[in-house]
Design an enzyme around this catalytic site. Structure first.
Site, mmCIF file in Angstrom:
data_model
loop_
_atom_site.group_PDB
_atom_site.id
_atom_site.type_symbol
_atom_site.label_atom_id
_atom_site.label_comp_id
_atom_site.label_asym_id
_atom_site.label_seq_id
_atom_site.Cartn_x
_atom_site.Cartn_y
_atom_site.Cartn_z
ATOM 1 N N ARG A 41 -7.392 1.127 -2.902
ATOM 2 C CA ARG A 41 -6.232 0.540 -2.061
ATOM 3 C C ARG A 41 -6.240 -1.023 -2.042
ATOM 4 O O ARG A 41 -7.194 -1.625 -2.143
ATOM 5 C CB ARG A 41 -6.314 0.963 -0.645
ATOM 6 C CG ARG A 41 -7.652 0.339 0.052
ATOM 7 C CD ARG A 41 -8.288 1.492 1.131
ATOM 8 N NE ARG A 41 -8.726 2.634 0.519
ATOM 9 C CZ ARG A 41 -9.490 3.619 0.965
ATOM 10 N NH1 ARG A 41 -9.530 3.658 2.468
ATOM 11 N NH2 ARG A 41 -9.748 4.850 0.624
ATOM 12 N N ILE B 102 23.692 -28.398 26.292
ATOM 13 C CA ILE B 102 24.038 -27.618 27.509
ATOM 14 C C ILE B 102 24.305 -26.398 26.964
ATOM 15 O O ILE B 102 25.514 -26.057 26.124
ATOM 16 C CB ILE B 102 25.271 -28.127 28.290
ATOM 17 C CG1 ILE B 102 24.859 -29.442 28.907
ATOM 18 C CG2 ILE B 102 25.485 -27.344 29.588
ATOM 19 C CD1 ILE B 102 26.070 -30.158 29.631
ATOM 20 N N GLY B 103 23.585 -25.455 27.337
ATOM 21 C CA GLY B 103 24.076 -23.857 26.776
ATOM 22 C C GLY B 103 23.343 -23.510 25.574
ATOM 23 O O GLY B 103 23.620 -22.496 24.938
ATOM 24 N N ALA B 104 22.508 -24.326 25.014
ATOM 25 C CA ALA B 104 21.773 -24.241 23.733
ATOM 26 C C ALA B 104 20.802 -23.015 23.712
ATOM 27 O O ALA B 104 20.475 -22.428 23.041
ATOM 28 C CB ALA B 104 21.085 -25.464 23.017
ATOM 29 N N GLY C 120 17.830 -29.398 23.786
ATOM 30 C CA GLY C 120 18.988 -29.113 23.200
ATOM 31 C C GLY C 120 20.207 -29.361 23.991
ATOM 32 O O GLY C 120 19.892 -29.533 24.983
ATOM 33 N N LYS D 259 17.827 -23.471 25.782
ATOM 34 C CA LYS D 259 16.286 -24.176 25.973
ATOM 35 C C LYS D 259 15.483 -23.363 26.909
ATOM 36 O O LYS D 259 14.317 -23.232 26.773
ATOM 37 C CB LYS D 259 16.251 -25.549 26.064
ATOM 38 C CG LYS D 259 17.265 -26.145 26.986
ATOM 39 C CD LYS D 259 17.446 -27.557 26.889
ATOM 40 C CE LYS D 259 18.500 -27.922 27.770
ATOM 41 N NZ LYS D 259 19.995 -27.435 27.603
ATOM 42 N N THR D 260 16.171 -23.088 28.047
ATOM 43 C CA THR D 260 15.296 -22.431 29.327
ATOM 44 C C THR D 260 14.979 -21.181 28.826
ATOM 45 O O THR D 260 13.891 -20.712 29.042
ATOM 46 C CB THR D 260 16.301 -22.341 30.510
ATOM 47 O OG1 THR D 260 16.611 -23.927 30.880
ATOM 48 C CG2 THR D 260 15.273 -21.757 31.491
ATOM 49 N N ARG E 257 0.749 -1.159 -0.054
ATOM 50 C CA ARG E 257 -0.226 -0.048 0.126
ATOM 51 C C ARG E 257 0.969 1.190 -0.229
ATOM 52 O O ARG E 257 1.886 1.558 0.723
ATOM 53 C CB ARG E 257 -1.007 0.132 1.297
ATOM 54 C CG ARG E 257 -1.759 1.498 1.263
ATOM 55 C CD ARG E 257 -3.009 1.293 2.190
ATOM 56 N NE ARG E 257 -3.494 2.451 2.309
ATOM 57 C CZ ARG E 257 -4.698 2.840 3.003
ATOM 58 N NH1 ARG E 257 -5.004 1.860 4.091
ATOM 59 N NH2 ARG E 257 -5.367 3.912 3.048
ATOM 60 N N ASP F 255 -8.092 -1.082 9.878
ATOM 61 C CA ASP F 255 -8.330 -0.323 10.766
ATOM 62 C C ASP F 255 -8.591 -0.816 11.936
ATOM 63 O O ASP F 255 -9.173 -1.801 12.061
ATOM 64 C CB ASP F 255 -9.824 0.678 10.325
ATOM 65 C CG ASP F 255 -9.302 1.672 9.021
ATOM 66 O OD1 ASP F 255 -8.307 2.253 9.030
ATOM 67 O OD2 ASP F 255 -10.298 1.551 8.288
ATOM 68 N N ASP G 265 -6.402 -2.201 3.405
ATOM 69 C CA ASP G 265 -6.689 -1.145 4.334
ATOM 70 C C ASP G 265 -6.925 -1.828 5.501
ATOM 71 O O ASP G 265 -8.003 -2.741 5.683
ATOM 72 C CB ASP G 265 -7.828 -0.464 3.989
ATOM 73 C CG ASP G 265 -8.253 0.903 4.762
ATOM 74 O OD1 ASP G 265 -7.252 1.408 5.348
ATOM 75 O OD2 ASP G 265 -9.205 1.197 5.355
ATOM 76 N N GLU H 259 13.430 -27.581 34.349
ATOM 77 C CA GLU H 259 14.200 -28.617 35.029
ATOM 78 C C GLU H 259 14.698 -27.962 36.221
ATOM 79 O O GLU H 259 15.263 -27.209 36.389
ATOM 80 C CB GLU H 259 14.979 -29.302 33.970
ATOM 81 C CG GLU H 259 15.943 -30.417 34.717
ATOM 82 C CD GLU H 259 16.894 -31.231 33.502
ATOM 83 O OE1 GLU H 259 16.995 -32.287 33.860
ATOM 84 O OE2 GLU H 259 17.219 -30.531 32.753
#
Length: 374
Positions: free
Chosen positions: A95, A186-188, A184, A190-191, A84, A100, A98, A208
């Protein structure tokens, strides 16, 4: 937890492929604004306020976390993304799309960029007809009347015709899945992702409880001595936690997100345990595994080893600082083998090695879209 708000939007188009224009707008609204709860039928009307091609009009009911000023900014960007081109003139014109904001909860807003309820919605049948279809009992916050009554009182005499074509409502994540497991190495991350998903979709989160395990710091100092009690304690805790929390699936039918799946117990046990210990462990695991609900979606976050080591160092847990690259590779190989053998598990693998979904919203959106399309 974010607060969800209900907004009603009006969409119109009179250029190009009108059905495609509307569907593309719906898809982008679902991606960038929030969950689409209802999509009205399509109504055809003559151009309003000027002579041109007929319009196709619809209304949407959307839940969103965005405040009104942010919402209007997103919608304007969606219009621009769909091609647009706004004109300086305030006169009505053709147009391709649109969008709104008609209503935002029961709020009354007067600002430089936004007026809600939409000041002309009660004068336009092409707005009120589709809106009443999906929200006939909703009250107009200024008129204090139901929208169905507002439609009856509308003096607009223009013809509004129903179109037989149907548009698709994108299924929200919370409707598509009941239980998502994020996994994942360790350290990926995931948490972090689990927390973000829980916040975004008002999901119950299951994290966990590794910090409560007294054997974990001891294991990293003396793996041979503490591997078996560590893995057994993790297995027992994971089984209890998932059994208790996943039982709520049947009670509330709300989305649950966990930052692990119980099968990780077997993956780590294969790496850390001696053969005779593993055989005993496997017997216990098989008994428990049959009782655990499988996730509707299993998300595996892949990160290369160098990035994992950087993340581990950055988060600064003392007992993790001596983790070696070879150990991380063994864990990844264990996950890879598990995923390749699980034919009845809905799996999506996302490479997050070169993205930062915690600090970059575009990277986070990339992951959400991957999950939605899994």
């Amino acid at each position: 937890m974010k607060i969800q708000r209900i907004t009603y939007l009006s969409l119109g188009t009179n250029q190009g492929n009108k059905l495609e224009n509307l569907q593309n707008a719906i898809n982008l609204i679902a991606d960038k604004v929030g969950d689409i709860q209802k999509v009205s039928s399509i109504y055809k009307t003559a151009s309003w306020g000027f002579d041109s091609e007929d319009f196709f009009n619809i209304c949407l009911k959307v839940t969103t976390y965005h405040p009104p000023e942010k919402l209007i900014s997103i919608l304007l960007n969606i219009e621009t993304e769909l091609g647009r081109k706004r004109k300086e003139s305030k006169e009505y014109s053709d147009r391709n799309i649109d969008i709104d904001i008609l209503l935002f909860d029961d709020e009354i807003i007067f600002s430089k960029t936004l007026t809600v309820p939409h000041p002309k919605m009660l004068e336009r049948k092409f707005v009120l007809v589709p809106l009443t279809e999906i929200a006939g009992n909703t009250f107009h916050p200024i008129e204090k009347k139901q929208l169905s009554i507002c439609l009856k009182n509308c003096k607009d005499s223009s013809k509004v015709s129903l179109i037989n074509d149907k548009l698709k409502r994108p299924v929200p994540l919370s409707e598509k899945y009941n239980y998502i497991a994020i996994e994942g190495n360790i350290g990926a991350g995931k948490t972090s992702l689990s927390n973000m998903l829980s916040d975004e979709f008002n999901a119950k989160i299951v994290l966990e409880r590794f910090a409560d395990n007294p054997f974990l710091p001891k294991f990293y100092k003396d793996k041979e001595r503490y591997a078996f009690p560590l893995e057994m304690s993790f297995l027992a805790d994971r089984y209890q936690q998932l059994s208790d929390d996943l039982a709520q699936l049947d009670l509330f039918k709300n989305l649950i997100v966990s930052d692990y799946y119980i099968f990780k117990s077997l993956i780590f046990a294969q790496i850390t345990l001696q053969k005779d210990e593993y055989l005993l462990y496997r017997k216990m695991f098989d008994l428990m595994y049959k009782e655990i609900t499988k996730p509707d979606l299993y998300v595996y976050l892949y990160q290369n080893t160098d990035r994992l080591l950087q993340n581990i160092k950055k988060r600064g847990r003392d007992y993790e600082q001596n983790i070696e690259a070879a150990y991380l590779q063994k864990i990844h190989d264990g996950y890879k083998n598990f995923i390749s053998t699980q034919q009845d598990l809905n799996v999506v693998i996302i490479d997050v090695s070169d993205i930062d979904f915690v600090n970059n919203p575009e990277d986070y959106d990339f992951i959400i879209n991957k999950i939605k399309k899994a």
